[in-house]
Each structure stands twice: as structure tokens, then as C-alpha cells.
Scaffold this motif. Structure first.
Motif, PDB file in Angstrom:
ATOM      1  N   SER A  32      17.448  17.711 -10.355  1.00 21.80           N
ATOM      2  CA  SER A  32      17.921  16.851  -9.252  1.00 21.80           C
ATOM      3  C   SER A  32      19.148  17.441  -8.559  1.00 21.80           C
ATOM      4  O   SER A  32      19.272  17.382  -7.328  1.00 21.80           O
ATOM      5  CB  SER A  32      18.252  15.446  -9.763  1.00 21.80           C
TER       6      SER A  32
ATOM      7  N   GLN B 132      19.256  19.070  -4.616  1.00 24.20           N
ATOM      8  CA  GLN B 132      20.186  18.590  -3.586  1.00 24.20           C
ATOM      9  C   GLN B 132      21.097  19.708  -3.104  1.00 24.20           C
ATOM     10  O   GLN B 132      21.439  19.782  -1.916  1.00 24.20           O
ATOM     11  CB  GLN B 132      21.003  17.413  -4.120  1.00 24.20           C
TER      12      GLN B 132
ATOM     13  N   LEU C  46      17.306   8.785  -1.739  1.00 22.21           N
ATOM     14  CA  LEU C  46      16.724  10.032  -2.251  1.00 22.21           C
ATOM     15  C   LEU C  46      17.076  10.182  -3.733  1.00 22.21           C
ATOM     16  O   LEU C  46      16.222  10.529  -4.554  1.00 22.21           O
ATOM     17  CB  LEU C  46      17.249  11.239  -1.467  1.00 22.21           C
ATOM     18  N   GLN C  47      18.327   9.914  -4.072  1.00 21.96           N
ATOM     19  CA  GLN C  47      18.752  10.053  -5.470  1.00 21.96           C
ATOM     20  C   GLN C  47      18.005   9.064  -6.365  1.00 21.96           C
ATOM     21  O   GLN C  47      17.693   9.365  -7.526  1.00 21.96           O
ATOM     22  CB  GLN C  47      20.271   9.873  -5.578  1.00 21.96           C
TER      23      GLN C  47
ATOM     24  N   TRP D 257      14.920   8.123  -5.892  1.00 25.38           N
ATOM     25  CA  TRP D 257      13.618   8.760  -6.144  1.00 25.38           C
ATOM     26  C   TRP D 257      13.739   9.866  -7.180  1.00 25.38           C
ATOM     27  O   TRP D 257      12.932   9.967  -8.103  1.00 25.38           O
ATOM     28  CB  TRP D 257      13.045   9.365  -4.854  1.00 25.38           C
ATOM     29  N   LEU D 258      14.728  10.730  -6.998  1.00 31.28           N
ATOM     30  CA  LEU D 258      14.861  11.883  -7.904  1.00 31.28           C
ATOM     31  C   LEU D 258      15.073  11.413  -9.339  1.00 31.28           C
ATOM     32  O   LEU D 258      14.484  11.952 -10.283  1.00 31.28           O
ATOM     33  CB  LEU D 258      16.023  12.790  -7.472  1.00 31.28           C
TER      34      LEU D 258
ATOM     35  N   ALA E 200      12.448  15.337  -2.744  1.00 30.84           N
ATOM     36  CA  ALA E 200      11.827  14.391  -3.675  1.00 30.84           C
ATOM     37  C   ALA E 200      10.312  14.621  -3.734  1.00 30.84           C
ATOM     38  O   ALA E 200       9.687  14.490  -4.795  1.00 30.84           O
ATOM     39  CB  ALA E 200      12.132  12.948  -3.267  1.00 30.84           C
ATOM     40  N   ASP E 201       9.718  14.975  -2.604  1.00 26.56           N
ATOM     41  CA  ASP E 201       8.275  15.260  -2.578  1.00 26.56           C
ATOM     42  C   ASP E 201       7.971  16.537  -3.361  1.00 26.56           C
ATOM     43  O   ASP E 201       6.927  16.637  -4.013  1.00 26.56           O
ATOM     44  CB  ASP E 201       7.775  15.380  -1.134  1.00 26.56           C
TER      45      ASP E 201
ATOM     46  N   TYR F 230       9.576  17.551  -5.959  1.00 29.73           N
ATOM     47  CA  TYR F 230       9.653  17.176  -7.383  1.00 29.73           C
ATOM     48  C   TYR F 230       8.417  16.359  -7.774  1.00 29.73           C
ATOM     49  O   TYR F 230       7.800  16.581  -8.817  1.00 29.73           O
ATOM     50  CB  TYR F 230      10.940  16.389  -7.608  1.00 29.73           C
TER      51      TYR F 230
END
Ligand SMILES: N[C@@H](CCC(=O)N[C@@H](CS)C(=O)NCC(=O)O)C(=O)O
Length: 204
Positions: free
Chosen positions: A67, A71, A94-95, A97-98, A153-154, A156
Motif C-alpha cells: 500500500s 501510493q 483510496l486508502q 480500498w488498499l 487500488a485496481d 492491487y
């Protein structure tokens, strides 16, 4: 920069991000069976946590944890919109999701790939099914997790969805995730990353 990776593992996510960012980098492969790098060093010499990914910066310092690495890469190229701007509510989304992908999907696979007891394997598959169901509902009709724009995120998510089949999980009950995976895998940078790791099946 240098990315220490192991084929098809979670390091694929930062590998994709580096290619999406169009940044110059070298790859150093770790053998998952031996824990050794292609240059003969033990992984522990590079990361005393013993795992990939590790992003080595040009000043020799090293950053770990998927993560954080994702970023960092995104913030090097703000114009590529691989992550919302730091400090914004969208960045916390976003975080969110991650962190969900890291803790409720990535790490849940563990017993499936490390000879877990039957009951652990069954519970891991149940838990993954639960996480996939939630992801499917949250994704709705959006093309990507954050909406219209592809983010790290996608990268990951597609990385951990790639493990489903090997973990004995059929993704068919979650068609939104199946199509997101296909959509992401068609991106030129993602194809290049898959190709470089030897993960693209050749047809014919
Ligand atoms: N918390 C770490 C986990 C990294 C991790 O699980 N790496 C795995 C590949 S997905 C690994 O290198 N495992 C080495 C091993 O099991 O020997 C992160 O988010 O980066």
C-alpha cells in the motif's frame, strides 16, 4: 529505481503501477521457493521482513509494504491520476480500498497457498467469498474501484483476483469483479507487466 518482486505475487501491483506511471525502473526477481534473489543474495539482506515488494530508490533507501509503495509511485506522477491528491477525502477513500484489499483479501489467501489445515482452507474460502461479495456490491456498475478512473487500488485488486483460480475459487458468482479484472488486464501497461513476469498465456 529498482523493484524487488516475485512472479505473480503481490509485487505485481507496484510493478503495474511503475509501468502505468511510465517511470524507469529495474526488476530484481526473488525465487519464492528459495527466498533468494537472482543475484544470489538472500531476500532478508534487502528486506529483513523477508518478503517482496521492495522499492529501492535511487538514493539507495528502500520502501516496503504494497500500500505504501503504490501510493509512493502514484505521488511521483500526479498528472497520471493513479491516486487522488494527498490530504483529500478521495485519498482516504483510496486508502480504505488498499487496506481492505490488503487485510480482507490478500492475507486471507494464506492457508490456500501454505498447506493450511482443511478447516482453515474452508474458512479462508468462505471469508474470501464474503469479501468478494462486498467488493462486487461496492463496485456496482463502475468500471474501476474509484469510479471512472483507474487507480493503484485496481492494480492491487487485479493482482489478488489473479490468485483465485489457483486458490480453488471460481470468480463466476461475481461478474463485476470478473469484468474489472478483464478490463484492467487489457491495459497496455498491465499487459507489459504480465508479459515481463511471464504471466501471459500465448494463444495457439
Ligand atoms: N505486508 C506485506 C506482505 C507482503 C507479502 O505477503 N509478500 C509475499 C508475496 S505476496 C512474499 O514475498 N512472501 C515471501 C515468502 O512467503 O517467503 C505487504 O503488504 O507488502
Amino acid at each position: 529505481m529498482k523493484l524487488y518482486y516475485a512472479t505473480g505475487t503481490c509485487s505485481l501491483a507496484p510493478h503495474i503501477a511503475l509501468r502505468e506511471a511510465e517511470l524507469p525502473f529495474d526488476l530484481v526477481r526473488m525465487d519464492m521457493k528459495t527466498g533468494r534473489l537472482e543475484d544470489g543474495r538472500a531476500m532478508d539482506e534487502v528486506n529483513d521482513k523477508g518478503y517482496v515488494p521492495v522499492l529501492e530508490l535511487d538514493d539507495g533507501s528502500r520502501l516496503t509494504e504494497v500500500s505504501a509503495v503504490l501510493q509512493y509511485i502514484a505521488d511521483l506522477v500526479p498528472d497520471k491520476n493513479l491516486a487522488p491528491r494527498p490530504g483529500t477525502m478521495e485519498r482516504y477513500r483510496l486508502q480504505e480500498w488498499l487496506n481492505f484489499i490488503a487485510t480482507e483479501v490478500h492475507k486471507i489467501y494464506w492457508p490456500l497457498f501454505h498447506e493450511g489445515e482443511e478447516v482453515e482452507v474452508r474458512k479462508a474460502r468462505e471469508k474470501l467469498a464474503h469479501s468478494f461479495g462486498w467488493l462486487e456490491r461496492k463496485l456496482g456498475s463502475k468500471p474501476f474501484l474509484m469510479g471512472e478512473i483507474f487507480t493503484v487500488a485496481d492494480a492491487y485488486l487485479v493482482t489478488v483476483l489473479n490468485w483465485a483460480r489457483a486458490g480453488g475459487i471460481d470468480l463466476a458468482p461475481w461478474p463485476g469483479l470478473v469484468s474489472l479484472r478483464a478490463r484492467v488486464r487489457e491495459r497496455p501497461a498491465v499487459r507489459d507487466a504480465l508479459q515481463a513476469e511471464g504471466l501471459l498465456r500465448t494463444k495457439g
